[in-house]
Design a protein around this motif. Structure first.
Motif: not given
Length: 432
Positions: A238, A260, A262, A265, A291, A293, A313, A316, A328, A334
């Motif tokens: 993760t 999912h 994401t 970050t 998420t 981040g 977060l 994972y 993503t 990731g």
């Protein structure tokens, strides 16, 4: 037992894989120091390593880079990539090297191991004459005449026209990055190192050994590497420490696929990817786990559809075994984590190295490259429908996943590093 110095650029996406590597060295009984920003000192101390903080080098807040590097303010896309390289990664190289050489003076190390964007590592290794290992936490950017410039999201081209394209692009890139090359030359001079004819592209990898995260199936084919390269699979499951389960975790339906989403970050504007993903999938028979981040800022500035679950977060290790698809922004950690679970990807790569990662996922057949960091809801919906209808994407993701699962990345970095140390010890001239 060896004395090992590990250098980590203080970004969450760099720290997670190198923390796994540091833990593997500690577990193997080696004495470990870690040179990184103060924000992550406790993280490495908890693993049993000794933190060494940025001192001469300007420590910074990864969430507000412009506060330390004003030239980065307001930039995105290719302009952000070039500015980041020049001012942050290259511009701090000499100061990083000074910090590391000072640590070497206090206690010499046997080998220095670093993420590939830690330029000061290479200066320090050259100044101290010690072996070094690059841990490439992103797709390899080692240039070769056989391929287009590795920082461009282009697939290999064949034939005379393809080779001409790549020659033109490599020449154009050298011209476009002259400012960065001059900055690199200045950093070498500030480190007391002689000029070199080697291009900047060669400065990001150790001449001794490169341990590359990933597997060959995600690399464009080439006849050879100019340095020793060992692929080690994924380094960490993760992109962060394991957070506590969100309040809604027990409410996730068992009878619906999980998609999912994401935002990564670093550049975490939820309008880029989360908002259009909600618009695309809010009425579909799936659960959307998004998420932001930011562990400290899990809320969104817009409403979520009824089938969405939002957190800063998510662990994972708990989520990915249940996920069906990942959407993503293209962070390498990731992407590898998803593929290790055989999860096909929809990648919206907009900044830094993410367009390159998106292109590789598409080339490998393990997902769809949306070719933008700000896709429309229509583009996401079409991509999700293509993944759902065509089993070849999942089959390819599962094949890459099997290869990734055959590795123990952190342990293999330790093994390859110690083999290098032993080779250097055997060939070193006798002491006089």
């Amino acid at each position: 037992m060896a004395d090992v110095m590990i250098a980590v650029m203080p970004f969450a996406g760099h720290v997670a894989p190198l923390a796994a590597v540091a833990a593997a060295f500690v577990d193997a009984g080696h004495r470990v120091r870690v040179y990184t920003g103060r924000a992550y000192a406790d993280r490495f101390a908890a693993l049993g390593a000794e933190p060494v903080s940025w001192s001469t080098a300007p420590d910074f807040d990864e969430l507000d880079l412009a506060a330390t590097f004003p030239a980065l303010r307001g930039r995105k896309g290719p302009r952000q990539l070039l500015a980041n390289v020049e001012h942050l990664f290259v511009g701090t190289g000499a100061a990083q090297g000074d910090d590391l050489v000072a640590a070497y003076g206090e206690r010499p190390w046997d080998v220095i191991v670093a993420d590939n964007l830690s330029l000061g590592t290479h200066f320090a290794a050259e100044r101290t004459g010690t072996p070094s290992v690059t841990v490439s936490i992103v797709p390899l950017s080692i240039p070769t005449p056989e391929l287009p410039p590795p920082i461009l999201p282009l697939r290999p081209a064949a034939g005379p026209l393809g080779r001409l394209r790549d020659r033109i692009l490599n020449t154009a890139l050298a011209l476009a990055t002259r400012g960065i090359q001059h900055a690199y030359d200045a950093q070498r001079a500030a480190s007391g190192l002689p000029p070199t004819d080697a291009p900047l592209a060669a400065a990001w990898h150790s001449p001794d050994l490169v341990c590359a995260s990933g597997v060959p199936q995600l690399e464009y084919p080439r006849s050879s590497w100019p340095v020793r390269v060992e692929f080690v699979g994924a380094l960490a499951p993760t992109g962060s420490v394991r957070p506590e389960p969100p309040d809604w975790w027990a409410e996730l339906p068992e009878d619906r696929p999980i998609v999912h989403v994401t935002q990564g970050t670093l550049n975490v504007d939820p309008d880029d990817l989360i908002r259009p993903a909600f618009a695309a999938l809010g009425r579909q028979p799936v659960s959307v786990v998004a998420t932001t981040g930011r562990a400290e800022a899990p809320d969104l500035p817009f409403p979520a559809p009824p089938n969405a679950f939002v957190a800063g977060l998510v662990d994972y290790a708990a989520l990915l075994p249940r996920a069906d698809v990942m959407i993503t922004n293209g962070g390498w950690g990731g992407v590898l984590a998803a593929l290790a679970h055989g999860i096909p990807l929809i990648v919206a790569g907009g900044d830094i190295d993410k367009p390159v990662i998106a292109a590789r996922v598409g080339w490998a057949g393990a997902g769809i490259d949306l070719r933008t960091g700000r896709p429309s809801a229509t583009a996401i919906l079409r991509a999700w429908r293509r993944l759902s209808a065509d089993p070849e994407y999942r089959e390819r993701a599962e094949a890459i996943g099997r290869e990734l699962r055959s590795h123990d990345g952190p342990r293999e970095v330790v093994e390859h590093t110690m083999a290098l140390v032993e080779r250097r010890a055997r060939t070193a001239p006798p002491a006089t």
